[in-house]
Design an enzyme around this catalytic site. Structure first.
Site, PDB file in Angstrom:
ATOM      1  CG  ASP A  50      39.893 -20.251  11.566  1.00 42.00           C
ATOM      2  OD1 ASP A  50      39.318 -21.356  11.518  1.00 42.00           O
ATOM      3  OD2 ASP A  50      40.629 -19.912  12.507  1.00 42.00           O
ATOM      4  CB  SER A  91      42.473 -22.805  14.494  1.00 37.96           C
ATOM      5  OG  SER A  91      41.208 -22.690  13.890  1.00 37.96           O
ATOM      6  CB  THR A 144      45.044 -18.664  12.823  1.00 27.03           C
ATOM      7  OG1 THR A 144      44.066 -19.701  12.813  1.00 27.03           O
ATOM      8  CG2 THR A 144      45.662 -18.539  11.442  1.00 27.03           C
ATOM      9  CD  GLU A 259      42.594 -16.284  11.862  1.00 23.60           C
ATOM     10  OE1 GLU A 259      42.077 -17.354  12.226  1.00 23.60           O
ATOM     11  OE2 GLU A 259      43.073 -15.452  12.663  1.00 23.60           O
ATOM     12  CG  ASP A 264      36.226 -21.486  12.967  1.00 24.32           C
ATOM     13  OD1 ASP A 264      36.119 -22.686  12.696  1.00 24.32           O
ATOM     14  OD2 ASP A 264      36.358 -21.053  14.135  1.00 24.32           O
ATOM     15  CG  HIS A 268      32.597 -23.171  15.562  1.00 24.49           C
ATOM     16  ND1 HIS A 268      32.753 -24.516  15.804  1.00 24.49           N
ATOM     17  CD2 HIS A 268      33.851 -22.694  15.308  1.00 24.49           C
ATOM     18  CE1 HIS A 268      34.032 -24.844  15.700  1.00 24.49           C
ATOM     19  NE2 HIS A 268      34.721 -23.755  15.399  1.00 24.49           N
ATOM     20  CG  ASP A 306      42.068 -23.182  10.080  1.00 26.50           C
ATOM     21  OD1 ASP A 306      41.079 -23.135   9.307  1.00 26.50           O
ATOM     22  OD2 ASP A 306      42.100 -22.534  11.154  1.00 26.50           O
ATOM     23  CG  HIS A 307      39.558 -26.268  10.529  1.00 22.29           C
ATOM     24  ND1 HIS A 307      38.329 -25.628  10.635  1.00 22.29           N
ATOM     25  CD2 HIS A 307      40.345 -25.692  11.477  1.00 22.29           C
ATOM     26  CE1 HIS A 307      38.382 -24.733  11.598  1.00 22.29           C
ATOM     27  NE2 HIS A 307      39.593 -24.740  12.129  1.00 22.29           N
TER      28      HIS A 307
END
Length: 370
Positions: A50, A91, A144, A259, A264, A268, A306-307
């Site tokens: 993620d 996500s 996810t 995952e 991720d 952030h 996912d990104h």
């Protein structure tokens, strides 16, 4: 023609017929073996980092101290990640594309833009008697993992998502999110409902030596499992080992989603230490899975994200012999995301394509769930 010549010709014909029959008979087991091999179900391991873009992966090359396991891949592609509602996906939108083969709006959990349920690859495989498993470092109801078994209009509907996990038929799950099963607003004891349905549940530790004929749920934190810098240990690797052992004990084929959630979160938070340690933990788990795929035929590994999160750059540091991590944002970005494949059908994942195409490629590889 003399009698002796006729006898000689007859002897040759007899020998030829016997030899031909012998060859046909001897080749039958080989043909049967080939047919059995072709019909054996394909196993799929789908790893999602993620927030893991190319810069995050690059960090594993500089901070690991030994070669990154990503160097083992020869077949690599890129996906475009935009959702139906936003150029920059979340996500939920990204995982819905992976799980269903269709793009949707941000925050949607495997529903279309008009909130109609869209069947997931896990649900389709359950109908074909595949074994299925889900591993996450966050709550198992997080966006996810949820997209593979649930259908709700908004990703924050955790209690609804948890209830749908019970009816999904998932054989193995491990992660956090215990409070959505035991401290629910509706007062239900969903944890107990899982046990009544035949699941062996555990909220204290991950167990080894699982029975292939039983279903297991490990909910080891109220919300998310701790990050690496907060003392998580090897949960991601250990859970992956346990899941593969349990799911592969059956001959029916399996699908496992793993995952690496906190790559991720590091983006952030603009926390370089968190991002790098989570990336290295993912790389470590990846190394085990790559070795597993190498020794288990008829298995496909696909690794992607996912990104990207954080607009990360790996650049010059104050020290000439090292690099530094830089963030341009604390949000997701629209970067192209790499896709890595190893094993059966690995060639299919090369090129540049939309994120939902990963689902189509998996379905084509599986061959029996359309």
């Amino acid at each position: 023609m003399t009698v002796n010549k006729l006898l000689s010709i007859g002897s040759l014909l007899t020998a030829f017929i016997v030899f031909s029959c012998s060859q046909t008979k001897d080749s039958q087991p080989e043909k049967a073996e080939a047919t059995i091999k072709e019909e054996k179900p394909l196993n799929v391991i789908f790893m999602i980092g993620d927030g893991m873009g190319l810069p995050q992966i690059t960090s594993s090359f500089y901070y690991k101290g030994s070669p990154s396991n990503f160097e083992q891949f020869k077949n690599i592609g890129f996906i475009k990640t935009s959702s139906k509602s936003h150029k920059v996906t979340d996500s939920a939108g990204g995982a819905t594309a992976f799980a269903t083969g269709s793009k949707t709006y941000n925050r949607a959990i495997s529903v279309s833009t008009d909130t109609t349920n869209m069947p997931t690859i896990l649900e389709k495989l359950e109908e074909k008697n595949y074994k299925t498993g889900l591993i996450s470092l966050t709550s198992i109801t997080h966006a996810t993992p949820a997209c593979f078994y649930a259908h709700v209009k908004d990703r924050d509907m955790h209690e609804d998502i948890a209830a749908q996990l019970l009816t999904s038929g998932t054989d193995f799950f491990a992660g956090g999110g215990l409070k959505y099963f035991t401290k629910r607003a509706d007062g239900k004891d969903l944890y107990g409902d899982f046990e009544k349905a035949g699941y062996i549940m555990d909220s204290t530790s991950l167990k080894n030596g699982l029975d292939a004929d039983k279903k297991y749920g490990f909910l080891l934190a109220e919300e998310g499992i701790p990050s690496k810098i907060d003392g998580r240990g090897d949960f991601l690797l250990d859970a992956t080992k346990v899941a593969l052992e349990q799911l592969s004990a059956s001959d029916s084929g399996y699908f496992l989603m793993v995952e690496g959630s906190y790559i991720d979160w590091g983006g952030h938070a603009k926390n370089a230490e968190m991002m790098v340690t989570e990336m290295l933990d993912f790389d470590k788990t990846l190394g085990y899975v790559l070795d597993y795929v190498e020794s288990h035929e008829n298995t496909l590994l696909v690794v992607t994200a996912d990104h990207e999160t954080g607009g990360v750059a790996i650049g010059k540091s104050d020290r000439a012999d090292s690099v530094a991590v830089y963030f341009t944002t604390d949000q997701h970005t629209a970067e192209l995301i790499p896709v890595f494949a190893k094993g059966e059908h690995e060639d299919d994942f090369r090129g540049i394509y939309e994120n939902n195409e990963i689902n189509h490629k998996l379905v084509d590889a599986l061959g029996n769930i359309k």
